[in-house]
Design an enzyme around this catalytic site. Sequence first.
Site, PDB file in Angstrom:
ATOM      1  N   TYR A  69     -55.331   3.677 -14.835  1.00 16.74           N
ATOM      2  CA  TYR A  69     -55.228   3.653 -16.289  1.00 16.74           C
ATOM      3  C   TYR A  69     -53.995   2.831 -16.659  1.00 16.74           C
ATOM      4  CZ  TYR A  69     -58.526   7.610 -16.816  1.00 16.74           C
ATOM      5  OH  TYR A  69     -59.619   8.435 -16.811  1.00 16.74           O
ATOM      6  N   PHE A 217     -65.676  11.343 -22.143  1.00 13.11           N
ATOM      7  CA  PHE A 217     -66.404  10.713 -23.252  1.00 13.11           C
ATOM      8  C   PHE A 217     -67.181  11.742 -24.075  1.00 13.11           C
ATOM      9  CE2 PHE A 217     -66.617   6.714 -20.417  1.00 13.11           C
ATOM     10  CZ  PHE A 217     -65.348   6.323 -20.848  1.00 13.11           C
ATOM     11  N   GLY A 221     -69.474   9.616 -26.519  1.00 15.52           N
ATOM     12  CA  GLY A 221     -70.890   9.613 -26.198  1.00 15.52           C
ATOM     13  C   GLY A 221     -71.310   8.326 -25.510  1.00 15.52           C
TER      14      GLY A 221
END
Length: 306
Positions: A69, A217, A221
């Site tokens: 990340y 998520f 979505g």
Amino acid sequence: MTSATITADAAGTWDIGDLSVRRIGFGAMRLTGSAAFHLGTPSDRGRSIAVLRKAIELGVDHIDTAAFYFSALRSANELINSALAPYPDDLLIATKVGPFRDWSGEWGTSARPEDLRAHVEENLRQLGRDHLDLVYLRRMRQESIAEHFGALAELRAAGLIRHLGISDVEPRHLAEAQAIAPVVSVQNRYGLGHHAPETEELLRVCGEQGVAFVPFFAIAGDGGTQGVTTAPDEAVLAAARAHGTSVAAVRLAWTLAQGPHVLAIPGTGDPVHLTENVAAGALRLTAEELHGLNAAHRAAAGTPAN
């Protein structure tokens, strides 16, 4: 619903191994820029540090991160280290290993089993720790995870890792890993309107076995790393209006309603959104609202909504 004084306590708790955490946590992916990885502009470092410290003030005790990340100027692990070290005793920091990004930010070859120690040690260095609370093996399309998970089990036995989890897997992979070492958590993509039969089965199996299920998520979505990209269903909008809250809060509340073993790790670089996300742990959807949302979820998969 006001989010001014709501803390992560409102969501309740669940045990990840021998560590009890609140069911609303924090995902660090969005700390590094306006979009995931190198897809946006780097974040303001001071603001990201402020978001992390605010999360702790709001009672968050579960942060999900990874060495991969990072954006052009920011590293999630470095931000966490700078903001929170020395770490609170009750803070669980979860990391993921397996995927790899090179110095330019491009995705490289995924780790072989013998590479995983270096992945673990890189997370240790960046976070400034001598062990990792929870390490997920992120499956990278391989049919079997036995060799990779076995390598992490050896690092657990050596004291570098406290607990093990698996990510982006099918039910057969959970059984495969459990034959090698305890699995305390499963992390798959899951959210209202995003339907994968294998993940629905994993959700059920984890509940039966008392294994934490930690979806990523949950808000975005189908948008994934791009964020929400489709208009919300009317059932979501109706619930948001009824409770005076956001669509994101309804999505998080629906996620948590799928079982007491389900946790949420919404990520943001915005302190206002952070406060709203944490407050979603106090949102209790009615039976009628859940029925409508469940119907919308099934409809997204082409399953009859009955």
